[in-house]
Motif scaffolding. Structure first.
Motif, short mmCIF file in Angstrom:
data_model
loop_
_atom_site.label_atom_id
_atom_site.label_comp_id
_atom_site.label_asym_id
_atom_site.label_seq_id
_atom_site.Cartn_x
_atom_site.Cartn_y
_atom_site.Cartn_z
N ILE A 236 -12.80 4.49 10.81
CA ILE A 236 -11.78 5.01 9.91
C ILE A 236 -10.56 4.09 9.97
CG2 ILE A 236 -10.35 6.99 9.31
CD1 ILE A 236 -12.29 8.72 10.94
N LYS A 237 -10.11 3.60 8.81
CA LYS A 237 -8.93 2.75 8.72
C LYS A 237 -7.89 3.41 7.81
CE LYS A 237 -11.55 -1.54 9.30
NZ LYS A 237 -11.88 -2.86 8.71
N GLY A 238 -6.64 3.34 8.22
CA GLY A 238 -5.56 3.87 7.39
C GLY A 238 -5.03 2.82 6.43
N ASN A 239 -4.36 3.26 5.36
CA ASN A 239 -3.70 2.34 4.45
C ASN A 239 -2.54 1.65 5.15
OD1 ASN A 239 -5.40 2.97 2.33
ND2 ASN A 239 -4.03 4.53 1.48
N PRO A 240 -2.26 0.40 4.79
CA PRO A 240 -1.19 -0.35 5.47
C PRO A 240 0.18 0.30 5.38
CG PRO A 240 -2.57 -1.83 4.18
CD PRO A 240 -2.97 -0.44 3.80
N ASP A 241 0.41 1.10 4.34
CA ASP A 241 1.73 1.69 4.15
C ASP A 241 1.78 3.16 4.53
OD1 ASP A 241 0.08 2.55 2.13
OD2 ASP A 241 1.51 2.25 0.51
N TYR A 242 0.79 3.63 5.28
CA TYR A 242 0.75 5.06 5.61
C TYR A 242 0.67 5.27 7.11
CZ TYR A 242 -0.59 9.96 5.91
OH TYR A 242 -0.63 11.30 6.22
N ASN A 243 1.46 6.25 7.60
CA ASN A 243 1.41 6.70 8.99
C ASN A 243 1.49 8.22 9.00
OD1 ASN A 243 1.78 4.07 10.71
ND2 ASN A 243 3.35 3.94 9.11
N GLY A 244 0.50 8.88 9.58
CA GLY A 244 0.56 10.34 9.63
C GLY A 244 -0.81 10.98 9.66
#
Length: 816
Positions: free
Chosen positions: A596-604
Motif C-alpha cells: 500500500i502506497k500513499g499519495n505524495p501530497d497526503y498524510n493521514g
C-alpha cells in the motif's frame, strides 16, 4: 538543449490554445493581464464567449476587484463579442514586477468557451488567447517564452509570465533562471522571487532588452533564455499567460506578440503532434519548443526507438525543419513535457519572399488524449480577428476515426501520423464562420491563420476540444459498509453543499463526503455568482459481510500480509483481489503481500477493501490504517569545499540542504556513526574538516518518518595553466566572428579580477561584478580603441590552496 545552451536557430510563435485534459469548455475562465510597451496602436481587444447550448446560458464578467463588468445570456447562435476595457487587461511598462489590479475572470451558469482576440497596429500584430478554463489553474508551472536572438535592435523585446491569483493570500515563488537577468524593476533576483497576491490580483514577471543593457549592450541570450523553464510554484491555484509581447526567434528586427495561456504540470502529457503552418520549412520559421519538467527525460521524434534528445528539469530544446516528417512532428517523451509550436501564418510566398518572418505566432500544444470528447462546437467566427477575416488552415487530430463531420459535411479519408498508428489527421483550408465538428472518438482541432498579403503581418492559431471540467461525483467504494467516499472531480469552487435525496446535509460543506446511510447523493457548488448542481449518484448498503482490520500507522508504504480471520486463519490464501482502492493512494497485491502506497501530497487515515480466496472460502476485509509520507529530503547529492587547510578540506554541510520543508537534518561522518547515533556536532558541521569524500544524513519530518541519504564531498578543483589561458587576438568588426575578447571561462572562479592596459601603461578597461565576461574593444563612453597590442593582467582564487593566482598576457585588437 540546456536552457543555457547556444541557440543557432530562432523561432516564431503561433497560438494553439488548450490541452487534452484541459479544454476550453468550462464554467469559469481566468485571464491574467498582458504586459505591453507604449509604442503600439491598440486597434481592438475583444473577449469572445460561445456555447454549444441551444438554450440561453447566463454569463458574468468580473474585473480584478471581483465587480461584475458585464452580464447577459448567449446561445449557440448568439455568441458574445465584448470590447474588453483596456484598463482591466493591459499592463503598462510601469506595472511590471509588482502586484496590480489587472486581469479578469468569466463565469457561466453552464460551460462555455472563452477566448481573447488581440489586434494591435491595425493588423500588424494579432493574437488569439484561448482559455483552458479551470484546467489552466494549478500550483506548479514552468515558464515558456520564445528564445532570444540578437539581430533585433529594439529595446522593447521582452519575455513575460503573467500570473493571476484565484484565492486570497496566495504565496508564489519563481526560481530556476540565471542570476544575471535584470527584471523590469531594475533589479536582479538571484535567489528567486517571492510574492503574495489576493484574489483577482496579478503580477507580471517581465524583463526587456533595455532592462539588461548594463549586463551587455547586445543582450546575452545565454543567460536571458534561462527564463525558459523557470519554475513557478504557488500554495493556492493560479493561472498564467506567458510568452513575449515583443519576441522573436528568427532574424526579425521588431518582434511580434507571442502569447498563450499555460497549464500546470499535472495537466500536460507525453505525446504530441503538430502540423506546420503556411510558411515553407526552408525559412526555419515552422518549429517547436520542448520544456522538460523532470530530469533525464528522453525525447523521441516521429516514432524513432532512439531518443533524439535527453533533457533535465527546466531544460528546453528547439525543434526545427529537420525534425519535421511529412510536414508534421510527432513527439513522445518518457516524462511530462510542455510543447509549444512556432508557425507562420502567411500563405503568399511570392509576396513574402524577403519577409516571411513577419507572420509568427506561438501556441501551447495539447497532448494527445483518447479520453477527449468526440464533439467540438460551436466556435464562433473562427477565422476572424476583429473585422479581419484571415486565411487559415484547420488541422483536426482524430483518434481511430472512420468519419469526420465538419459543419454537416462528412469526410472519411484521413492521413497517417508517423510514429502513432491510432491518431490520424485531416486538414481543411479556409474554414469560416461557426465551427461544429464531430467524429467517432476523441478529437482536437487546431487552426492557423494569417493575412494573404504583405500589407498586414498579423497571424493567429488556436486549439479547441470539447472537454468540460464540469464537476461529477467520483465514488470510491461499492457500498456504505466499505467506508465509501464521494469526491468531486473538480473541487476549485468557493463553497460546497452535499445533499441526500435533494435535502441539504448539515455540515457537509467540503469537496468530499463519506455517507453513512444509503440514498441519492449530490452536491451544489458555488462560484462567481452561480450555483451548479452536480448529477446525483446512488449509494447502497452492502449485501455481503465485511471484516474490519486495523493496521495502525506506517511511513512511506505499508507491506501487509493478509490472513483469513478466525477460525480460518490457517487456511492458505490462493488469491488476493482489491475491491476498493485507497482514497489517497494505491495498493497492489503480490504473491503473499499487499503493498500500500500513499499519495505524495497526503498524510493521514485511509482504508482499502480486499477479497481473499482459498480452499473454497472467501472473505472481504476492510483494512484501516494511517500512512505518512517519508521526508522530502531536499538535498544536493554533492557539495564543494569552502576552503582547504593543510591536507584537510573544509565543508559547510548545511550547503547541501536545498529546502528544509519543516524537516530536521542530522549529519554523520560514516554509516557506523549513524548506526551508533554519533552525529557531527552543530558547531562542526559548518566548518567540517575531513579527508574523506562522503557524509551521511538522517532526515526526519514532523510525522516522525525518516530517511537516510549520502552526500558526496567534492574534492577541490585543481587549476592548471590551460584552464587559465585566454585568447590573444580578437577582431571587433561586427562580422559576428570573434567580435569580443572572451574571458567567460573564468566566470566560475572566486576573486576574479581583470584589467587591460595600452602600450603606454594606461588602464583602459577594468572588469567589475555584474559586467559581461567579455570586452568589445570600446571605452566606457563607447569609443573604439584602435588596432594595436594591449596588455591584460588578471587573477583568480585557487580553491585547493585558497591562494590568489595572477597571470598576464598580450592581446592583439585587430579591426581590419
Amino acid at each position: 538543449m540546456s536552457k543555457f545552451s547556444f541557440l543557432k536557430f530562432l523561432v516564431l510563435i503561433l497560438i494553439f490554445k488548450s490541452i487534452s485534459l484541459n479544454a476550453q469548455l468550462d464554467l469559469e475562465h481566468w485571464f491574467s493581464p498582458i504586459f505591453i510597451q507604449n509604442s503600439h496602436i491598440i486597434t481592438s481587444v475583444t473577449l469572445n464567449l460561445s456555447t454549444p447550448s441551444t438554450t440561453p446560458v447566463e454569463y458574468k464578467i468580473f474585473d480584478s476587484n471581483n465587480v461584475v463588468r458585464k452580464s447577459g445570456f448567449i446561445t449557440n447562435s448568439t455568441p458574445l463579442v465584448y470590447d474588453i476595457p483596456l484598463s482591466i487587461y493591459l499592463a503598462s511598462k510601469y506595472e511590471g514586477m509588482r502586484p496590480i489590479k489587472k486581469g479578469f475572470h468569466v463565469s457561466g451558469a453552464s460551460s462555455l468557451y472563452a477566448s481573447i482576440r488581440l489586434n494591435f497596429d491595425n493588423g500588424q500584430n494579432t493574437e488569439l488567447i484561448t482559455s483552458k478554463g479551470k484546467t489552466a489553474i494549478g500550483n506548479l508551472f514552468y515558464s515558456v517564452n520564445a528564445p532570444y536572438q540578437d539581430f533585433p535592435r529594439n529595446k522593447e523585446v521582452n519575455f513575460q509570465s503573467n500570473i493571476i491569483a484565484t484565492k486570497d493570500n496566495t504565496k508564489i515563488k519563481i526560481s530556476g533562471y540565471s542570476p544575471k537577468i535584470t527584471f523590469a524593476d531594475g533589479k536582479k533576483h538571484p535567489d528567486g522571487i517571492e510574492i503574495t497576491l489576493n484574489k483577482g490580483e496579478s503580477y507580471c514577471f517581465v524583463s526587456t532588452k533595455a532592462d539588461n543593457s548594463d549586463n551587455d549592450p547586445v543582450l546575452d541570450f545565454l543567460y536571458w533564455d534561462s527564463f525558459i523553464g523557470a519554475k513557478i510554484e504557488s500554495d493556492k491555484p493560479i493561472a498564467i499567460t506567458n510568452g513575449n509581447f515583443k519576441g522573436n526567434y528568427f532574424f526579425e528586427k521588431g518582434g511580434k506578440i507571442l502569447m498563450d495561456q499555460s497549464v500546470p504540470v499535472k495537466k500536460i502529457g507525453k505525446e504530441y503532434y503538430i502540423r506546420k503552418g503556411f510558411v515553407s520549412l526552408d525559412w526555419e520559421i515552422e518549429g517547436g519548443l520542448i520544456v522538460s519538467t523532470e530530469n533525464n527525460n528522453k525525447i523521441y521524434l516521429n516514432g524513432s526507438s532512439t531518443p533524439t534528445y535527453t533533457l533535465n528539469e527546466g531544460d528546453f530544446k528547439i525543434l526545427k525543419a529537420i525534425d519535421f516528417k511529412d510536414e508534421g512532428i510527432f513527439v513522445k517523451s518518457e516524462k511530462p513535457i510542455y510543447f509549444y509550436q512556432f508557425a507562420g501564418g502567411n500563405n503568399n510566398n511570392d509576396k513574402l519572399t524577403l519577409y516571411p518572418y513577419l507572420t509568427p505566432s506561438m501556441a501551447f500544444v495539447p497532448p494527445l488524449d483518447q479520453q477527449l470528447p468526440n464533439t467540438i462546437g460551436i466556435i464562433n467566427d473562427i477565422e476572424k480577428i476583429d473585422d479581419f477575416s484571415l486565411e487559415n488552415l484547420t488541422h483536426i487530430l482524430a483518434y481511430k476515426p472512420t468519419e469526420l463531420t465538419i459543419n454537416n459535411q462528412s469526410y472519411t479519408t484521413f492521413s497517417d501520423i508517423q510514429g502513432n498508428n491510432d491518431w490520424k489527421y485531416f486538414t481543411i483550408k479556409n474554414l469560416k464562420g461557426n465551427a461544429n465538428i464531430t467524429s467517432d472518438n476523441s478529437i482536437i482541432m487546431g487552426i492557423i491563420g494569417g493575412f494573404e498579403t504583405q500589407k498586414r503581418s498579423g497571424s493567429f492559431a488556436g486549439y479547441y476540444t470539447g472537454y468540460s471540467n464540469d464537476p461529477v461525483v467520483q465514488v470510491n467504494g461499492n457500498c456504505i459498509q466499505e467506508g465509501i467516499t464521494l469526491k468531486l472531480s473538480n473541487s476549485d469552487f468557493e463553497s460546497f453543499q452535499w445533499q441526500l435525496n435533494d435535502v441539504d446535509i448539515p455540515g457537509a460543506n467540503l469537496s468530499t463526503f463519506s455517507p453513512t446511510v444509503e440514498g441519492n447523493y449530490s452536491c451544489n457548488v458555488s462560484y462567481s455568482g452561480f450555483t451548479y448542481k452536480v448529477e446525483p449518484v446512488e449509494v447502497k448498503n452492502c449485501n455481503y459481510a465485511i471484516t474490519d482490520i486495523a493496521l495502525g500507522t506506517d511511513c512511506g508504504q505499508i507491506i501487509f500480509e493478509p490472513k483469513f480471520s478466525a477460525p480460518n486463519q490457517s487456511v492458505i490464501i490462493s488469491k488476493i483481489e482489491i475491491m476498493t482502492q485507497p482514497n489517497n493512494g494505491e495498493a497492489e497485491p503480490s504473491v503473499d503481500n499487499l503493498i500500500i502506497k500513499g499519495n505524495p501530497d497526503y498524510n493521514g487515515p485511509d482504508r482499502i477493501v480486499i477479497k481473499l480466496s482459498g480452499s473454497g472460502i472467501t472473505e472481504i476485509q476492510k483494512i484501516d490504517y494511517t500512512i505518512f509520507n517519508n521526508p522530502i529530503a531536499d538535498l544536493l547529492s554533492n557539495i564543494d569545499p569552502i576552503r582547504t587547510e593543510d591536507q584537510f578540506n573544509i565543508y559547510d554541510l548545511e550547503n547541501a540542504i536545498v529546502n528544509y520543508n519543516n524537516e530536521t537534518f542530522t549529519f554523520y561522518k560514516n554509516h557506523d556513526d549513524l548506526d551508533d547515533d554519533i552525529p557531527i556536532s552543530s558547531i562542526d558541521k559548518n566548518n567540517y574538516e575531513t579527508i574523506e569524500d562522503e557524509v551521511y544524513v538522517l532526515i526526519k519530518n514532523s510525522f516522525g518518518c525518516s530517511s537516510i541519504k549520502k552526500i558526496q564531498l567534492n574534492k577541490p578543483k585543481i587549476i592548471d595553466d590551460d584552464a587559465l589561458l585566454l585568447p590573444n587576438v580578437f577582431t571587433p568588426n561586427n562580422d559576428g566572428i570573434n567580435d569580443y575578447f572572451d574571458f567567460s571561462k573564468l566566470s566560475d572562479f572566486l576573486d576574479f579580477q581583470l584589467k587591460i592596459y595600452d602600450r603606454t601603461g594606461k588602464e583602459i578597461y577594468q572588469f567589475k561584478t555584474g559586467m559581461p565576461y567579455k570586452w568589445d574593444g570600446k571605452s566606457t563612453s563607447g569609443i573604439n580603441y584602435p588596432s594595436n597590442t594591449y596588455w591584460v593582467i588578471y587573477q583568480v582564487n585557487d580553491p585547493k590552496t585558497n591562494t590568489i593566482i595572477k597571470r598576464s598576457q598580450w592581446l592583439l585588437l585587430k579591426r581590419d
